[in-house]
Design a protein around this motif. Sequence first.
Motif, PDB file in Angstrom:
ATOM      1  N   ALA A 123      -6.405   0.139   3.737  1.00 60.64           N
ATOM      2  CA  ALA A 123      -7.284   0.597   2.654  1.00 60.64           C
ATOM      3  C   ALA A 123      -7.271   2.121   2.552  1.00 60.64           C
ATOM      4  O   ALA A 123      -7.161   2.682   1.454  1.00 60.64           O
ATOM      5  CB  ALA A 123      -8.709   0.097   2.883  1.00 60.64           C
ATOM      6  N   VAL A 124      -7.380   2.804   3.688  1.00 58.80           N
ATOM      7  CA  VAL A 124      -7.311   4.273   3.691  1.00 58.80           C
ATOM      8  C   VAL A 124      -5.945   4.729   3.194  1.00 58.80           C
ATOM      9  O   VAL A 124      -5.825   5.692   2.422  1.00 58.80           O
ATOM     10  CB  VAL A 124      -7.587   4.833   5.101  1.00 58.80           C
ATOM     11  CG1 VAL A 124      -7.361   6.337   5.129  1.00 58.80           C
ATOM     12  CG2 VAL A 124      -9.007   4.507   5.535  1.00 58.80           C
ATOM     13  N   THR A 125      -4.909   4.025   3.631  1.00 61.07           N
ATOM     14  CA  THR A 125      -3.545   4.361   3.207  1.00 61.07           C
ATOM     15  C   THR A 125      -3.401   4.275   1.697  1.00 61.07           C
ATOM     16  O   THR A 125      -2.845   5.173   1.056  1.00 61.07           O
ATOM     17  CB  THR A 125      -2.538   3.409   3.883  1.00 61.07           C
ATOM     18  OG1 THR A 125      -2.639   3.542   5.294  1.00 61.07           O
ATOM     19  CG2 THR A 125      -1.115   3.726   3.443  1.00 61.07           C
ATOM     20  N   LEU A 126      -3.911   3.191   1.116  1.00 59.63           N
ATOM     21  CA  LEU A 126      -3.795   3.002  -0.332  1.00 59.63           C
ATOM     22  C   LEU A 126      -4.584   4.062  -1.082  1.00 59.63           C
ATOM     23  O   LEU A 126      -4.073   4.645  -2.053  1.00 59.63           O
ATOM     24  CB  LEU A 126      -4.296   1.610  -0.711  1.00 59.63           C
ATOM     25  CG  LEU A 126      -4.181   1.246  -2.198  1.00 59.63           C
ATOM     26  CD1 LEU A 126      -2.735   1.283  -2.656  1.00 59.63           C
ATOM     27  CD2 LEU A 126      -4.806  -0.123  -2.461  1.00 59.63           C
ATOM     28  N   MET A 127      -5.823   4.325  -0.664  1.00 61.44           N
ATOM     29  CA  MET A 127      -6.635   5.338  -1.340  1.00 61.44           C
ATOM     30  C   MET A 127      -5.979   6.709  -1.265  1.00 61.44           C
ATOM     31  O   MET A 127      -5.912   7.443  -2.246  1.00 61.44           O
ATOM     32  CB  MET A 127      -8.031   5.396  -0.709  1.00 61.44           C
ATOM     33  CG  MET A 127      -8.908   4.171  -0.929  1.00 61.44           C
ATOM     34  SD  MET A 127      -9.221   3.823  -2.675  1.00 61.44           S
ATOM     35  CE  MET A 127      -7.977   2.570  -2.991  1.00 61.44           C
ATOM     36  N   THR A 128      -5.499   7.057  -0.078  1.00 61.12           N
ATOM     37  CA  THR A 128      -4.856   8.361   0.102  1.00 61.12           C
ATOM     38  C   THR A 128      -3.614   8.473  -0.776  1.00 61.12           C
ATOM     39  O   THR A 128      -3.408   9.490  -1.455  1.00 61.12           O
ATOM     40  CB  THR A 128      -4.462   8.565   1.575  1.00 61.12           C
ATOM     41  OG1 THR A 128      -5.623   8.469   2.397  1.00 61.12           O
ATOM     42  CG2 THR A 128      -3.816   9.927   1.778  1.00 61.12           C
ATOM     43  N   GLY A 129      -2.789   7.424  -0.770  1.00 55.84           N
ATOM     44  CA  GLY A 129      -1.562   7.457  -1.563  1.00 55.84           C
ATOM     45  C   GLY A 129      -1.813   7.558  -3.050  1.00 55.84           C
ATOM     46  O   GLY A 129      -1.146   8.325  -3.760  1.00 55.84           O
ATOM     47  N   LEU A 130      -2.782   6.790  -3.558  1.00 58.10           N
ATOM     48  CA  LEU A 130      -3.077   6.820  -4.993  1.00 58.10           C
ATOM     49  C   LEU A 130      -3.638   8.183  -5.411  1.00 58.10           C
ATOM     50  O   LEU A 130      -3.257   8.724  -6.466  1.00 58.10           O
ATOM     51  CB  LEU A 130      -4.071   5.716  -5.346  1.00 58.10           C
ATOM     52  CG  LEU A 130      -3.548   4.278  -5.255  1.00 58.10           C
ATOM     53  CD1 LEU A 130      -4.673   3.280  -5.501  1.00 58.10           C
ATOM     54  CD2 LEU A 130      -2.411   4.048  -6.250  1.00 58.10           C
ATOM     55  N   LEU A 131      -4.552   8.725  -4.618  1.00 54.44           N
ATOM     56  CA  LEU A 131      -5.128  10.038  -4.941  1.00 54.44           C
ATOM     57  C   LEU A 131      -4.052  11.125  -4.889  1.00 54.44           C
ATOM     58  O   LEU A 131      -4.044  12.035  -5.726  1.00 54.44           O
ATOM     59  CB  LEU A 131      -6.257  10.364  -3.965  1.00 54.44           C
ATOM     60  CG  LEU A 131      -7.539   9.529  -4.119  1.00 54.44           C
ATOM     61  CD1 LEU A 131      -8.463   9.741  -2.934  1.00 54.44           C
ATOM     62  CD2 LEU A 131      -8.247   9.868  -5.421  1.00 54.44           C
ATOM     63  N   PHE A 132      -3.146  11.022  -3.925  1.00 53.22           N
ATOM     64  CA  PHE A 132      -2.069  12.007  -3.814  1.00 53.22           C
ATOM     65  C   PHE A 132      -1.123  11.898  -5.007  1.00 53.22           C
ATOM     66  O   PHE A 132      -0.766  12.905  -5.621  1.00 53.22           O
ATOM     67  CB  PHE A 132      -1.306  11.790  -2.508  1.00 53.22           C
ATOM     68  CG  PHE A 132      -0.253  12.827  -2.238  1.00 53.22           C
ATOM     69  CD1 PHE A 132      -0.573  14.003  -1.570  1.00 53.22           C
ATOM     70  CD2 PHE A 132       1.060  12.640  -2.648  1.00 53.22           C
ATOM     71  CE1 PHE A 132       0.394  14.968  -1.325  1.00 53.22           C
ATOM     72  CE2 PHE A 132       2.035  13.605  -2.411  1.00 53.22           C
ATOM     73  CZ  PHE A 132       1.696  14.771  -1.743  1.00 53.22           C
TER      74      PHE A 132
ATOM     75  N   THR B 126       0.827  -1.216   0.000  1.00 62.17           N
ATOM     76  CA  THR B 126       0.000   0.000   0.000  1.00 62.17           C
ATOM     77  C   THR B 126       0.852   1.253   0.000  1.00 62.17           C
ATOM     78  O   THR B 126       0.402   2.305  -0.455  1.00 62.17           O
ATOM     79  CB  THR B 126      -0.938   0.029   1.222  1.00 62.17           C
ATOM     80  OG1 THR B 126      -0.152   0.061   2.422  1.00 62.17           O
ATOM     81  CG2 THR B 126      -1.853  -1.167   1.246  1.00 62.17           C
ATOM     82  N   LEU B 127       2.073   1.172   0.507  1.00 63.97           N
ATOM     83  CA  LEU B 127       2.961   2.336   0.519  1.00 63.97           C
ATOM     84  C   LEU B 127       3.744   2.473  -0.782  1.00 63.97           C
ATOM     85  O   LEU B 127       3.966   3.586  -1.273  1.00 63.97           O
ATOM     86  CB  LEU B 127       3.939   2.236   1.696  1.00 63.97           C
ATOM     87  CG  LEU B 127       3.326   2.279   3.095  1.00 63.97           C
ATOM     88  CD1 LEU B 127       4.403   2.038   4.148  1.00 63.97           C
ATOM     89  CD2 LEU B 127       2.636   3.606   3.350  1.00 63.97           C
ATOM     90  N   LEU B 128       4.151   1.334  -1.335  1.00 59.86           N
ATOM     91  CA  LEU B 128       5.013   1.369  -2.524  1.00 59.86           C
ATOM     92  C   LEU B 128       4.229   1.580  -3.816  1.00 59.86           C
ATOM     93  O   LEU B 128       4.736   2.197  -4.752  1.00 59.86           O
ATOM     94  CB  LEU B 128       5.816   0.071  -2.620  1.00 59.86           C
ATOM     95  CG  LEU B 128       6.892  -0.125  -1.547  1.00 59.86           C
ATOM     96  CD1 LEU B 128       7.535  -1.489  -1.682  1.00 59.86           C
ATOM     97  CD2 LEU B 128       7.947   0.970  -1.642  1.00 59.86           C
ATOM     98  N   LEU B 129       3.002   1.067  -3.869  1.00 59.77           N
ATOM     99  CA  LEU B 129       2.220   1.181  -5.106  1.00 59.77           C
ATOM    100  C   LEU B 129       2.007   2.642  -5.526  1.00 59.77           C
ATOM    101  O   LEU B 129       2.240   2.996  -6.692  1.00 59.77           O
ATOM    102  CB  LEU B 129       0.884   0.459  -4.937  1.00 59.77           C
ATOM    103  CG  LEU B 129       0.032   0.320  -6.210  1.00 59.77           C
ATOM    104  CD1 LEU B 129       0.796  -0.432  -7.290  1.00 59.77           C
ATOM    105  CD2 LEU B 129      -1.289  -0.387  -5.900  1.00 59.77           C
ATOM    106  N   PRO B 130       1.551   3.544  -4.623  1.00 63.57           N
ATOM    107  CA  PRO B 130       1.425   4.950  -5.031  1.00 63.57           C
ATOM    108  C   PRO B 130       2.751   5.580  -5.445  1.00 63.57           C
ATOM    109  O   PRO B 130       2.797   6.377  -6.394  1.00 63.57           O
ATOM    110  CB  PRO B 130       0.862   5.636  -3.776  1.00 63.57           C
ATOM    111  CG  PRO B 130       0.187   4.543  -3.018  1.00 63.57           C
ATOM    112  CD  PRO B 130       1.018   3.332  -3.257  1.00 63.57           C
TER     113      PRO B 130
END
Length: 546
Positions: A137-146, A28-32
Motif C-alpha cells: 500500500a505504501v509502495t503504491l501510494m508513493t509510486g502514484l504520487l511520484f 503496485t510497481l507497474l501501475l505508477p
Amino acid sequence: MSALLVEPGRRVTVLVEGIATRRAIAATLLLPALLSLVLYANSLPNGFTYDDFRTIVENPCVKGELPLGELLSRDVWCLSGSDATGSWRPVTGLLMRIVHQSMGLNPFAFHLISLLLYALVTFMAGLLAYRLTHNPAVTLMTGLLFAAHPVHSEAVNSISATSDLLSAFFVLWATVIYAGLRKTPADIWQRGWAIGLFILALLSKETGMTLLGIFLVFDLNLIMNQPKSNLFAQPSKGSAVTHMWTQWLILLLVLAAYFALRYHFFEALTPAIHRADTPLAGQPASVYFSTALTAIAEYLRLLLWPWRLSIDYSFNQIPLVTSLFHPKPIGMLILLLGAFALAVASFRRTPILTLALLFSLITFAPASNLLTPLPTLVAERLLLLPSFGLCLLLGLILVELRRRLHHRQVQVLAVLLILLIASMSWRIMTRNLDWHDNLSLFESAAETTPQSWRVQANLGWFRRVEGDFNQALLAYEKARTISAERDKAFLDRERAICYHGLGEFEQAIELYEQTLARNPQMPVMADLLTFARARRIPDNLADLPR
C-alpha cells in the motif's frame, strides 16, 4: 493418512498465496510506471526547446562530427578547456549520440527516450519504497504520487534534462541495492554493483555524488547494529564490516579519480558560474547565503504546491537578500536544521522516517547552492530526486491514516486522494503543452515568473523571430524595467530591430547608432542603420541571428 492428504493442499495454498502476493507487488510497481507513460504521452510531439539546441541540435559530439573519445574530455555542450562550462556528463552524451545515430535529429526520438527513462525512474522509486517498507500500500501510494508530481515536468519535457533522469535512475537503482544490504550486509557482489552504479550516476550528472551520503546513512545503520567489539577488532574474512570498509576505500578512490579527470579536462573542480546565469555569482557571503536560503522557500513551494511552473526563476524573480536576519532565510535555516534533527532523533525508533527525510535532504543539498555554487538559483528539474522522500512520507501518512480511520472516513480519504492525483495529472498534461515550442514555453513563464529578466529577454527574442515586433518590444521593455544595465548591448540591438520592423525609424536609428558606437565591428548593424536612414524595412529583419 489424513496428514499426508492435508499437507499437499497446504503447500498448494501457500504457493497460490505467494503467486497472488507477487502479482500484487508487481502491480503496485507497474501501475505508477504506466501512469507516467500516460501522463507524458502528449509531450512526444513537442520540438526542441531552449537549451536543447546547444545540447543536441548544435552539438558536434552528439551529431558524431567528432570522434567518440571526445565525449570524455568535453562538457555537455561539447566545449573543452577553459571555454567549457564544467558540466561533465559523458554517459549522458553517449546516450544522446546513440539516439542521434539511430534516429537522426528527430525531437520525437529524444522525447521518447525521456519518457521511457521517466517510467524507469518511477518504477525504481516504487521499488525503493517497497524495499524500505515491504508494504504494497505504501509502495503504491508513493509510486502514484511520484509519477504524478508536476514538478517533474521539466525533467521529462526538456531534452537537456535527460542527464537528470539518467542520474536519478542510477541513484535510485543503487539505493535499492543498498536497501537490500540490510538483510545481507556481507554480499560483496551487491556492493560491487552499487559502486558501478555510483560511477554511472556520477558520469551522467554531478548530482550522482549524493549517493555517497545515501550509502553513508545505510552503513551507519549497519554499524550501529553491529557489536562494538566487531567494528575495529580483527574481522573475519568476508564479514560485512570488512566489505563495507573495502567498498568505501574504492568509492574514495573513484571520487579522487573523478576530480582529477575533471581538473585535467577543465582546470576546475566545479561547474563555472556567471552573472548571466545566476544572481549569486560574485556576491558577498552574507548576500549569497541569505539569498540561497530564500530560494529554498521557492523549492518548498514547488514541492508542496507545484501548480505555478516556469522554465526560469532567476534575477529578479527571487530578489537578492542582503541580510541573514531576514525572516525567510532564518525560517528556511530553522526548517532545514529541524528536519535534520528529526531525522537523527528517529534513527533508531522509526528508521523509515529517517531514511525518507535524509534522502530528500541529501539529494537536495547540491541544488541548494549552500555546499557549492551552481549555474542556476532555482530549477524544477533539480527536485526530481528530493521529491521521492516527500512522496514516501506522504505514502506512509496516508496508509497510517487509513489504518486509524473508520470505513466511511477511509472512503472520503480515497476520494480525496483520487482527486489529488487527478488534478496533479491534469497539471502535468497541460504543462506538457507549454513545452511544445520556445514561444509557448516563455509565454507561460512570463505569466508565472514575470520578474525574471531572462524570461522577458527570451520571450522578446522568440516573438521577434516570429515577426511579432510589437509584442517583442513589450517584452524587451519589461526586461529593461527589471534591469536596465543587464546585457544592455543585446537589449539595445533588439529594441532597434523591433522599432525598425514597426516602421519607427527615428528610434531605430538612435539605438543602431548607440550599438555601433559600443561595437563598431558589426557590419549587420551598419547595414540595418543604412536601411533605417533610407526608411526601408529589410525582408529578413525577423530572421537576424542572435
